[in-house]
Design an enzyme around this catalytic site. Structure first.
Site: not given
Ligand code: NDP
Length: 234
Positions: A75, A144, A9, A48-49, A34, A140
């Site tokens: 991530n 986590k 991600g 896709d993970v 993705r 969620y």
């Molecule tokens: P975004 O929604 O901005 O981005 C999510 C990322 O995860 C994207 O790159 C997306 O890819 C990828 N992703 C989602 N599902 C899959 C999948 N099945 N296979 C591969 N890639 C996938 O999220 P954030 O940047 O905000 O969050 C990143 C991480 O940090 C997450 O794990 C989130 O839970 C965690 N987090 C975020 C917080 C926040 O406040 N934002 C707080 C605490 C934790 P694609 O572009 O293809 O959709």
């Protein structure tokens, strides 16, 4: 030293900031996406993970391009919020599959190369809500919290091979994920954050880069909060 890094991600949000932090220090950085492609300067693999075959193919492609993964940041993550009584099995399982089983798939495949090299840095991106809980996020928060048990078990299994496994637990960070929150909810959250603001993705990236550095070689099985004080005491 230029290492082979993978950030799942890493095409946007927190993952992109993490990928850019490693690239800025001279590492070779691959990111999964993705379909969006990879931002400038990063090596993109479509993956896709939730799909084990895609994860295996991505790891093989990265290994051929920049060598076995030495630093892995799991991530990729999603939310699909609703209250417990309204949550379907599918909604629960989909979030667990992406956030928890997805991390497992990537870590398991990457760890083979780390074991051969007798070197590895694994960082799992959890969340403050994994420890605090969060109404409307049973799926969620469970995913986590699961990452903490996963990292600590990996730390025990692989610690003697110079492989560390740690968790970063961000609070609220300004990304697409938090853009979805209503203004009222954002205000409510900010009232509980001692720092009085959301984090920037770069502030999460700095902690991940530290955990992957030589300076952090003796830190393993740790959960590092980067949450402006929101989760204090947990
Ligand atoms: P975004 O929604 O901005 O981005 C999510 C990322 O995860 C994207 O790159 C997306 O890819 C990828 N992703 C989602 N599902 C899959 C999948 N099945 N296979 C591969 N890639 C996938 O999220 P954030 O940047 O905000 O969050 C990143 C991480 O940090 C997450 O794990 C989130 O839970 C965690 N987090 C975020 C917080 C926040 O406040 N934002 C707080 C605490 C934790 P694609 O572009 O293809 O959709």
């Amino acid at each position: 030293m230029s290492r082979s890094v993978l950030v799942t991600g890493g095409n946007r949000g927190i993952g992109l900031a993490i990928a850019q932090a490693f690239a800025a220090q001279g590492d070779k950085v691959a990111v999964t996406h993705r379909g969006s492609g990879a931002p400038e300067g990063l090596f993109g693999v479509k993956c896709d993970v939730t799909n084990g075959d895609e994860v295996a193919a991505a790891l093989a492609e990265i290994e051929a391009h920049q060598g076995p993964v030495e630093v892995l940041v799991a991530n990729a993550g999603i939310t699909d919020d609703t209250l417990l009584l309204r949550m379907s099995d599918d909604q629960f399982e989909r979030v667990l599959d992406a956030n928890l089983t997805g991390a497992f798939r990537v870590v398991q495949r990457a760890s083979k190369g780390m074991l051969r090299k007798r070197y590895g840095r694994i960082v799992l991106i959890s969340s403050v809500v994994g420890l605090l809980g969060s109404a409307g996020q049973v799926n969620y928060a469970a995913s986590k919290a699961g990452l903490v048990g996963m990292a600590r078990s990996i730390a025990r299994e692989l610690g003697s091979r110079n492989i560390t496994a740690n968790v970063v637990a961000p609070g609220f960070v300004t990304t697409d994920m938090t853009d979805k929150l209503t203004d009222d909810r954002k205000k409510q959250i900010l009232g509980q954050v001692p720092a009085g603001r959301f984090a920037t993705p770069e502030e999460i990236a700095a902690t991940v880069a530290f955990l992957a550095s030589d300076a952090a070689g003796y830190i393993t099985g740790a959960v590092i909060p980067v949450d402006g004080g929101l989760g204090m005491g947990h």
